[in-house]
Design an enzyme around this catalytic site. Structure first.
Site, PDB file in Angstrom:
ATOM      1  N   THR A 143      11.354  -1.897 -24.511  1.00 46.40           N
ATOM      2  CA  THR A 143      10.072  -1.804 -23.802  1.00 46.40           C
ATOM      3  C   THR A 143       9.355  -3.146 -23.804  1.00 46.40           C
ATOM      4  OG1 THR A 143       9.845   0.538 -24.377  1.00 46.40           O
ATOM      5  CG2 THR A 143       7.835  -0.643 -23.748  1.00 46.40           C
ATOM      6  N   ILE A 178      23.656 -13.366 -27.811  1.00 46.79           N
ATOM      7  CA  ILE A 178      23.705 -14.735 -28.311  1.00 46.79           C
ATOM      8  C   ILE A 178      23.832 -14.689 -29.830  1.00 46.79           C
ATOM      9  CG2 ILE A 178      22.511 -16.958 -28.426  1.00 46.79           C
ATOM     10  CD1 ILE A 178      23.170 -16.187 -25.565  1.00 46.79           C
ATOM     11  N   TYR A 214      11.840  -2.378 -28.745  1.00 47.62           N
ATOM     12  CA  TYR A 214      12.306  -3.711 -28.345  1.00 47.62           C
ATOM     13  C   TYR A 214      12.572  -3.766 -26.845  1.00 47.62           C
ATOM     14  CZ  TYR A 214      15.183  -7.963 -28.327  1.00 47.62           C
ATOM     15  OH  TYR A 214      15.696  -9.213 -28.073  1.00 47.62           O
ATOM     16  N   LYS A 221      10.654  -6.161 -24.061  1.00 44.87           N
ATOM     17  CA  LYS A 221      11.345  -7.143 -23.235  1.00 44.87           C
ATOM     18  C   LYS A 221      11.180  -6.829 -21.748  1.00 44.87           C
ATOM     19  CE  LYS A 221      12.682  -9.763 -26.553  1.00 44.87           C
ATOM     20  NZ  LYS A 221      12.189 -11.147 -26.694  1.00 44.87           N
ATOM     21  N   GLY A 245       8.452 -19.872 -32.091  1.00 48.13           N
ATOM     22  CA  GLY A 245       9.666 -19.368 -32.714  1.00 48.13           C
ATOM     23  C   GLY A 245      10.802 -20.361 -32.670  1.00 48.13           C
ATOM     24  N   SER A 246      10.495 -21.635 -32.938  1.00 42.94           N
ATOM     25  CA  SER A 246      11.501 -22.693 -32.775  1.00 42.94           C
ATOM     26  C   SER A 246      11.977 -23.271 -34.102  1.00 42.94           C
ATOM     27  CB  SER A 246      10.955 -23.808 -31.877  1.00 42.94           C
ATOM     28  OG  SER A 246       9.672 -24.232 -32.293  1.00 42.94           O
ATOM     29  N   LEU A 273       2.357 -14.905 -35.847  1.00 47.58           N
ATOM     30  CA  LEU A 273       1.855 -14.359 -34.582  1.00 47.58           C
ATOM     31  C   LEU A 273       1.627 -12.854 -34.633  1.00 47.58           C
ATOM     32  CD1 LEU A 273       3.882 -16.494 -32.018  1.00 47.58           C
ATOM     33  CD2 LEU A 273       1.450 -16.667 -32.595  1.00 47.58           C
TER      34      LEU A 273
END
Length: 251
Positions: free
Chosen positions: A152, A183, A150, A154, A15-16, A58
């Site tokens: 859950t 962020i 989300y 994380k 994911g970069s 992915l």
């Protein structure tokens, strides 16, 4: 300190192609590592020319294995893995469907689990040490309304970090995590820019008085990948400007 340098290392950062992952990959590259960038679409203009870039979705069950094979073809001495790829697909809990739940867990948890497995098997077979950094979130510690899948996922990454740290310690593979807070990324800026009142609220809640930028996460990851963290495993560094430190924030 030379212990913070990564000149002898090679890393894959999932994911970069944008956001936090891009900042992390650029930070590792600045520290000297040879970095394989990854995204689920064509190379963006923000990815530097001349670096390895791999496209892989992915959400596909066999993608972690295929991505890793491509990564070691590009960088056979790969010894660092940053699992950053993830996204948010939530709807209110009473409206949640199994396909959205499965999509969240597949991308945010399952793909990382099996990518790390491929990475660890490769290093163990070569009798080499390495390091993994899993990017979770402060949502892994503190819940948010209408963010059930989300949150859950994380939370699962927080425990995955600790569990894999124990499972891989005997092989010299360290596993740590970074939990970003709020962020500014392509995922968050849409609602940040649309809600001046919400932005002001968070700026008061965050101890350092500002919303984070993607580059704020890069240093913590570089540290965890480096020899400076050679005695650190199973830990989560929270990068949130103090968002989760206080209860109320500034009045």
């Amino acid at each position: 300190m030379k212990t913070f340098q990564l000149k002898s290392n090679a890393a894959l950062v999932t994911g970069s192609s944008k956001g936090i992952g891009l900042a992390i990959a650029l930070g590792l590259r600045e520290a000297g590592a040879r970095v394989v960038f990854h995204g689920n679409s064509k190379r963006s203009d923000e990815v530097p020319n001349g670096v390895d870039y791999l496209k892989a979705d992915l959400l596909q069950a066999d993608a972690p294995q295929k991505l890793f094979r491509a990564a070691i073809k590009a960088q056979p001495k790969l010894d660092l893995l940053v699992c950053n790829a993830g996204s948010f697909f939530d709807v209110p809990f009473l409206e949640m469907k199994s396909d959205l739940w499965d999509k969240t867990l597949q991308l945010n948890v399952k793909s990382s689990y099996f990518l790390i497995q491929e990475f660890a098997r490769y290093l163990v077979a070569q009798k080499r040490e390495g390091a993994v950094v899993i990017i979770s979130s402060t949502n892994g510690f503190q819940a948010e309304a209408d963010s059930t899948a989300y949150d859950t996922s994380k939370g699962a990454l927080v425990m995955l970090t600790k569990s894999l740290a124990l499972s891989l310690a005997d092989y010299g593979i360290r596993v740590n995590g970074v939990a970003p807070g709020l962020i500014r990324t392509p995922l968050t800026e849409r609602w940040l820019d649309a809600r001046a009142d919400l932005k002001a609220h968070y700026e008061k809640k965050i101890a350092l008085g500002r919303i984070g930028v993607a580059e704020d996460c890069a240093g913590a990851v570089a540290f965890l990948c480096s020899k400076a963290a050679s005695y650190v495993t199973g830990q989560i560094i929270t990068v949130d400007g103090g968002l989760t430190t206080g209860q109320i924030g500034k009045m």
